[in-house]
Design a protein around this motif. Structure first.
Motif, PDB file in Angstrom:
ATOM      1  N   PHE A  59       1.528   1.666  -3.544  1.00  0.00           N
ATOM      2  CA  PHE A  59       0.308   2.154  -4.170  1.00  0.00           C
ATOM      3  C   PHE A  59       0.170   3.658  -3.951  1.00  0.00           C
ATOM      4  N   GLY A  60       0.502   4.117  -2.745  1.00  0.00           N
ATOM      5  CA  GLY A  60       0.489   5.548  -2.448  1.00  0.00           C
ATOM      6  C   GLY A  60       1.438   6.308  -3.362  1.00  0.00           C
ATOM      7  N   ILE A  61       2.632   5.764  -3.562  1.00  0.00           N
ATOM      8  CA  ILE A  61       3.598   6.413  -4.454  1.00  0.00           C
ATOM      9  C   ILE A  61       3.025   6.522  -5.865  1.00  0.00           C
ATOM     10  N   ILE A  95      -0.057   6.680  -6.711  1.00  0.00           N
ATOM     11  CA  ILE A  95      -1.112   7.691  -6.745  1.00  0.00           C
ATOM     12  C   ILE A  95      -0.507   9.081  -6.884  1.00  0.00           C
ATOM     13  N   VAL A  96       0.511   9.360  -6.060  1.00  0.00           N
ATOM     14  CA  VAL A  96       1.137  10.689  -6.124  1.00  0.00           C
ATOM     15  C   VAL A  96       1.707  10.927  -7.523  1.00  0.00           C
ATOM     16  N   PHE A 109       0.811  -1.211   0.000  1.00  0.00           N
ATOM     17  CA  PHE A 109       0.000   0.000   0.000  1.00  0.00           C
ATOM     18  C   PHE A 109       0.844   1.260   0.000  1.00  0.00           C
ATOM     19  N   ALA A 110       2.058   1.166   0.540  1.00  0.00           N
ATOM     20  CA  ALA A 110       2.956   2.312   0.448  1.00  0.00           C
ATOM     21  C   ALA A 110       3.323   2.557  -1.018  1.00  0.00           C
ATOM     22  N   VAL A 127      -1.136  11.588 -10.020  1.00  0.00           N
ATOM     23  CA  VAL A 127      -1.768  12.895  -9.890  1.00  0.00           C
ATOM     24  C   VAL A 127      -0.849  13.987 -10.431  1.00  0.00           C
TER      25      VAL A 127
END
Lengths: 290, 317
Positions: free
Chosen positions: B284-286, B288-289, B281-282, B292
């Motif tokens: 996945f967060g990267i 996403i950033v 999930f970390a 965006v």
């Protein structure tokens, strides 16, 4: 239910409320100055607490030493967050929503990173003032008193910084009108970086002060973020003393409602108050006109 | 619609219908079922974000409410899911109407926060009103709808149920966008003052759009409940809101293709990231950033413009 119980609840309410205020001020600063609802603010608060614990246990620094290390590091992390997730989006359509998403991404990185590195367990942060004394029939823990005092100090310092120093005035000017600020020669990018550094340092301070009372753990930022939203909204954007008043109000309302009426509906009660106030005064209780 | 777009859509439809025969493993089809349900939810969410240009941080409550109404009716009164699923949607629509009617006086982040307030209150009520909602004891053994004698309790059969609802929803939203009402919403999104000056009853339009969005969210939640068979107060957690937000914005808000592409990525990328183990999930967060920052308008609009630049211009040239 004697008077001493009431006083005890008021004491808890006020000290919790001050912590909410400290957390919310950072959220409010970024929201007001950069126009970003920083969903990673809760994770910055968590990182502050976890770092203080880490530095304290591995380097053997005392509470204040590790607090300072953690605050400085988190200030730098804040600048990094701004550089990575906010600055590239400046001027893009849908800025508010997009930064909401990019900071959500940051919060996922920080929280899951923290779980991987430190494990999903609670850590105890020890302080030199953990003893509990009895004052006027109520139990007063040194940690809560110190939290309250340091927060008051930090808020006053921030207030003087924002109203007296040139840099602080530039921050406020940018919050009022980014266009006007550019006209008088303020470098907005640096101001935004400063805003993020300041807000993250405040979040870290809140985490460090609260970890001894509530423990430090990777999920600690999530519940706090929602409390922070309520506080900022009640206060009205960009009002520091508004944040303090709103935080104290929420802390008090929460502990009194929780003790005397229902502990189960405590959060619902807070939000109900917020909904009513938002409908009656959509810009918050302490927002100055104009 | 150009001939090429029309053909592409037809091809997509055929592929969508053939998914269970192409991907024969139940687990993969299961992921497609989840994709369908989340696509429905995200399309509903995008009515508020993309079509109307407003905020809501309270849609997780609408999703959860739909799930709860339908599940409780089916489990505790024994009514057939064919009735409880629409009941969940309609009940959520009524709640959404009240929520929209109260909240839509506010704008921007304030609108977001007040809707979040509704969600937090509803979640605490569901946690604590144990005699009706079972609280943290969860709602268990939620029945799957039955077609004749066979229960739709496998990914393969449930897939077509979800696909049918999804296609109906896409058609419905498309026809809203083409209608006078939809154009009014677009005008309001682009410039509220101008929309008022044109005589568009913006408050009424917004409440109606919010109610539609709530109804569809409730439908998605109800479909979710009868698929996973167990729900608890965490079905109203903010994680579902973040899911919809990620899907809509990564895919591209204000489009129909955006939420669809976004959902497939949202469901399948974390699966693919299982090789990153705990860091999943970390990472996945990267992603996403990165997404965006580099594609702020969303993947679907970016893909469309690439398509137009390379394919269409070449065909014409």
């Amino acid at each position: 239910m004697g008077w001493s119980q009431l006083r005890q609840q008021i004491f808890y309410g006020l000290t919790n409320g001050m912590a909410y205020a400290l957390f919310a001020i950072g959220l409010s600063l970024i929201w007001g100055i950069v126009g970003v609802i920083n969903l990673a603010h809760g994770e910055l608060y968590m990182l502050g607490a976890m770092l203080a614990w880490l530095v304290g246990t591995t380097l053997g620094l005392n509470f204040f030493g590790s607090a300072i290390v953690s605050i400085v590091v988190l200030g730098a992390v804040g600048i990094l967050c701004n550089r990575v997730a906010v600055q590239p989006l400046l001027g893009v359509r849908n800025f508010l929503l997009l930064t909401l998403l990019s900071t959500l991404g940051l919060s996922m990185i920080f929280m899951n990173g923290a779980i991987v590195v430190w494990g999903d367990i609670s850590r105890e942060v020890t302080t030199p003032f953990s003893e509990i004394i009895k004052v006027g029939g109520i139990q007063v823990s040194g940690e809560r008193v110190v939290t309250f005092a340091i927060t008051v100090g930090a808020v006053l310092l921030l207030h003087f910084f924002l109203t007296r120093s040139k840099l602080g005035k530039a921050l406020r000017a940018s919050a009022q009108s980014s266009f006007g600020a550019r006209l008088v020669g303020i470098d907005l990018k640096r101001i935004y970086a400063l805003g993020f550094a300041l807000a993250s340092a405040l979040a870290a301070l809140a985490g460090i002060l609260l970890a001894p009372i509530w423990y430090a753990y990777p999920h600690m930022g999530q519940a706090m973020l929602i409390k922070g939203f309520v506080t900022v909204i009640l206060a009205g954007l960009g009002s520091i003393f508004g944040c303090v008043a709103a935080g104290l109000f929420i802390g008090l309302a929460e502990s009194l409602f929780g003790y005397y009426i229902s502990v189960y509906y405590r959060d619902a009660f807070c939000f109900l108050i917020m909904v009513i106030i938002l409908l009656a005064r959509p810009t918050g209780l302490f927002q100055k006109a104009g | 619609m150009t001939k090429q777009r029309w053909l592409a859509n037809l091809l997509l439809l055929v592929v969508a219908i053939l998914v269970p025969t192409i991907f024969k493993t139940p687990y993969l089809v299961h992921l497609f079922v989840l994709s369908g349900i989340f696509a429905l939810f995200s399309l509903a969410y995008d009515i508020v974000i993309g079509m109307m240009g407003q905020f809501s941080f309270g849609h997780q409550a609408l999703w959860g409410l739909g799930a709860y109404i339908s599940a409780l009716l089916a489990v505790d009164t024994g009514v057939s899911p064919w009735f409880t699923i629409p009941a969940g949607a309609i009940g959520t629509g009524i709640f959404g109407f009240a929520m929209g009617w109260i909240s839509l006086r506010l704008r921007g982040a304030y609108l977001g926060i007040i809707t979040l307030g509704f969600a937090v209150i509803l979640q605490e009520v569901i946690i604590n009103w144990k005699t009706v909602t079972h609280g943290w004891l969860q709602v268990l053994r939620i029945p799957a709808p039955k077609l004749g004698d066979t229960a739709l309790n496998t990914p393969f059969s449930y897939y077509y149920l979800v696909l049918a609802f999804l296609l109906l929803t896409i058609y419905f939203i498309k026809s809203i966008q083409r209608s006078r009402f939809g154009r009014g919403l677009a005008a309001l999104r682009e410039n509220e003052q101008r929309a008022i000056s044109l005589g568009i009853p913006i408050f009424k339009y917004m409440v109606v759009a919010f109610t539609i969005s709530a109804t569809l969210s409730g439908l998605a939640g109800a479909l979710f409940a009868h698929y996973v068979h167990t729900i608890n107060p965490n079905t109203l957690a903010t994680s579902y809101l973040w899911a919809a937000l990620i899907i809509v914005l990564v895919g591209g808000s204000g489009t129909l293709g955006g939420p669809l592409i976004g959902t497939l990525l949202f469901i399948f990328v974390p699966e693919w990231l299982r090789m990153a183990a705990a860091l999943r999930f970390a990472v996945f967060g990267i992603l996403i950033v990165v997404c965006v920052v580099f594609v702020p308008e969303g993947l679907y609009p970016r893909l469309l413009s690439l398509w137009n630049r390379f394919i269409v211009s070449r065909v014409k040239g």
